[in-house]
Design a protein around this motif. Structure first.
Motif, PDB file in Angstrom:
ATOM      1  N   HIS A  71       0.814  -1.200   0.000  1.00 21.48           N
ATOM      2  CA  HIS A  71       0.000   0.000   0.000  1.00 21.48           C
ATOM      3  C   HIS A  71       0.853   1.257   0.000  1.00 21.48           C
ATOM      4  N   LEU A  72       0.955   1.879  -1.181  1.00 22.37           N
ATOM      5  CA  LEU A  72       1.607   3.185  -1.317  1.00 22.37           C
ATOM      6  C   LEU A  72       3.056   3.164  -0.814  1.00 22.37           C
ATOM      7  N   PRO A  74       4.470   4.299   2.097  1.00 19.68           N
ATOM      8  CA  PRO A  74       4.718   3.786   3.454  1.00 19.68           C
ATOM      9  C   PRO A  74       4.656   2.268   3.539  1.00 19.68           C
ATOM     10  N   HIS A 100      -1.892   6.617  -5.344  1.00 18.79           N
ATOM     11  CA  HIS A 100      -3.052   7.490  -5.493  1.00 18.79           C
ATOM     12  C   HIS A 100      -3.447   7.607  -6.967  1.00 18.79           C
ATOM     13  N   LEU A 111      -0.801  10.385   2.561  1.00 22.59           N
ATOM     14  CA  LEU A 111       0.026   9.226   2.223  1.00 22.59           C
ATOM     15  C   LEU A 111       0.831   9.421   0.944  1.00 22.59           C
ATOM     16  N   GLN A 112       0.822  10.623   0.387  1.00 17.61           N
ATOM     17  CA  GLN A 112       1.596  10.897  -0.817  1.00 17.61           C
ATOM     18  C   GLN A 112       3.086  10.791  -0.510  1.00 17.61           C
ATOM     19  N   SER A 113       3.835  10.098  -1.386  1.00 14.19           N
ATOM     20  CA  SER A 113       5.280   9.978  -1.208  1.00 14.19           C
ATOM     21  C   SER A 113       5.910   9.680  -2.560  1.00 14.19           C
TER      22      SER A 113
END
Length: 520
Positions: A71-72, A74, A100, A111-113
């Protein structure tokens, strides 16, 4: 067909039919699509480091990739330590990382990275799927990249995943031809081995297979070379009927003695030996001064290169193999040494041993050398918390073989939730949990780096960071709480009885082995 369905179907078409998953919101269309692709086995894990370690263990035993679903950024970050181990092992792993929706990224949601930057640290191949119509082809390309012996990471934005039309199932990408060993390199190594000068033949990669070790032993028998395996091989075949090999020691002083006097070091599938850390007054490069290093083959194709080399320098020579020889079962209170003897006496034929015993594993190599033939997986990258996840993947890959996870207590706590997956999937994993109530290896490192001399006063604050007491860990209760039967043992007789019961009963078991720390 939406993008998620095309992705999963393309993975299966390319031979990837197991996915270790810890999904979140951005992966929900992947989750929903699983019912439409029953050929894909999805295995839920409770922490991303379990997913990535399981994919590593699976790949080492199945010799093909598994997928992870994370998930993303992280989620990927939580799995990086075991992806590091997979990278060092040369394991083929395909990561699918949800992202996203493309139009949502500009809002910098919590949670944007930078997923690409995180993935780049451990992946040899990274791609961001931009169009639903390309997802299938991207999946096939990811599998092809992973099959080259690396981690491949495919980032899948949520809207690319959920678009209802445009998904296309892609055909597998043909595997790249395996490069043959350079004839000049093989010839130079053969000349060194024939020279009569002291030689070390250091093997790794697929040269630690039974076939590779047989070729290495033929070379040693004909030339007098010393054969060593790298400290932490990806997969080492060993036991009765297999040519035995000693591994380069983790401890620098011992490794220096093993390599001392060599004028040639021939590398076949192995990296040139170096110390794991810098230690004051000790070498970092473990190749003896003045020795010549000959690199013959990379990790893949090393066994074939050894065969070629053996045919040059050892024609007609037969490899020597280990005889079936087990230690006698010990009695009395457990020690590190007696616990190793129990394992050697009872290890089942065909077992897969996942070794993260750390200091409590001292004695295991010698006491299992003559056990029935088995595979031994090791911590290639040194990032602890790998053992229980890797055992998960190995058991999924080889459901007809018993898996013994020889596991230290401190590193077990990093990924202890793997036990829940063992129970949920009914995996034949026997966890031998060595509880010495300490980070014993760090106690040793405190001495090795010279830091012990800087401890002030009574040293209580330093010592507190290297023990696991206050409160003591109760692994039997932890295991039972996750559905795994457990028992604590304090004598060799109790340990033997517990391992016999675990071998006789289907499903996972945990045996908590109470041993004193090797380093006080």
């Amino acid at each position: 067909m939406n993008g998620a369905h095309a992705l999963i179907r393309s993975l299966v078409t390319s031979g990837v039919d197991v996915c270790f998953a810890n999904p979140g919101t951005s992966e929900m269309h992947f989750v929903a699509a699983l019912d439409g692709v029953p050929e894909m086995r999805a295995v839920l894990v409770l922490f991303e480091g379990v997913a990535t370690g399981a994919a590593d263990g699976y790949a080492r035993m199945a010799e093909r990739p598994a997928a992870t679903l994370l998930h993303l950024g992280p989620g990927l970050g939580n799995g990086v330590a075991n992806l590091h181990n997979a990278r060092r092992a040369g394991s083929p792993v395909v990561n699918v990382i949800g992202d996203h929706a493309t139009y949502h990224a500009k809002y910098d949601a919590p949670l944007q990275s930078d997923i690409g930057a995180i993935a780049g640290a451990v992946s040899g191949w990274v791609r961001h799927s931009a169009l639903t119509s390309e997802v299938g082809a991207d999946a096939a390309a990811a599998v092809a990249a992973a099959r080259e012996g690396q981690v491949a990471t495919l980032v899948l934005p949520a809207d690319v995943s959920w678009e209802p039309d445009g998904g296309v199932v892609a055909d597998p990408v043909p595997a790249a031809p395996r490069a043959a060993a350079d004839p000049d390199a093989v010839g130079a190594a053969a000349a060194a081995l024939r020279s009569g000068e002291p030689c070390i033949l250091l093997v790794g990669g697929d040269a630690t297979s039974a076939d590779g070790l047989a070729a290495a032993d033929r070379i040693a028998a004909a030339t007098g070379a010393t054969v060593l395996a790298e400290t932490f091989p990806t997969r080492l075949e060993r036991g009765a009927g297999v040519a035995p090999v000693e591994r380069v020691a983790y401890q620098v002083d011992i490794a220096v003695r093993q390599l001392a006097g060599a004028q040639h070091v021939v590398l076949v599938g192995a990296r040139s030996p170096v110390g794991f850390f810098a230690y004051p007054g000790k070498p970092s490069d473990l190749v003896p001064p003045g020795a010549h290093v000959h690199t013959v083959a990379a990790r893949e194709g090393a066994a074939a290169a050894l065969d070629e080399l053996a045919d040059l320098v050892a024609p007609g020579t037969t490899a020597r193999v280990a005889a079936l020889a087990r230690p006698e079962l010990p009695t009395g209170a457990l020690t590190v040494a007696s616990a190793a003897a129990v394992v050697g006496a009872l290890l089942p034929e065909g077992a897969i041993v996942v070794d993260e015993a750390v200091t409590s594993g001292f004695g295991l190599p010698g006491d299992t050398a003559g056990a029935p033939r088995h595979d031994w997986l090791t911590l290639t990258g040194g990032a602890i918390g790998w053992g229980l996840p890797a055992a998960t993947g190995a058991a999924v890959a080889c459901p007809d073989r018993p898996v013994w996870a020889l596991q230290a207590d401190g590193s077990a706590m990093y990924t202890i939730s793997a036990l829940w997956t063992h129970a949920r999937e009914g995996l034949d994993v026997t966890t031998v949990l060595y509880n010495n109530n300490a980070y014993a290896i760090l106690r040793g490192e405190l001495q090795q780096v010279g830091a012990a001399g800087f401890v002030q006063h009574d040293g209580k604050r330093a010592k507190a960071l290297l023990d696991l007491g206050g409160p003591d860990l109760d692994f039997v209760s932890i295991a039972r709480g996750m559905g795994v039967p457990g028992v604590r043992v304090t004598t060799a007789e109790e340990m033997a009885d517990a391992l016999r019961r675990a071998s006789a009963e289907p499903g996972p078991h945990l045996v908590e082995v109470m041993v004193p720390p090797l380093v006080a």
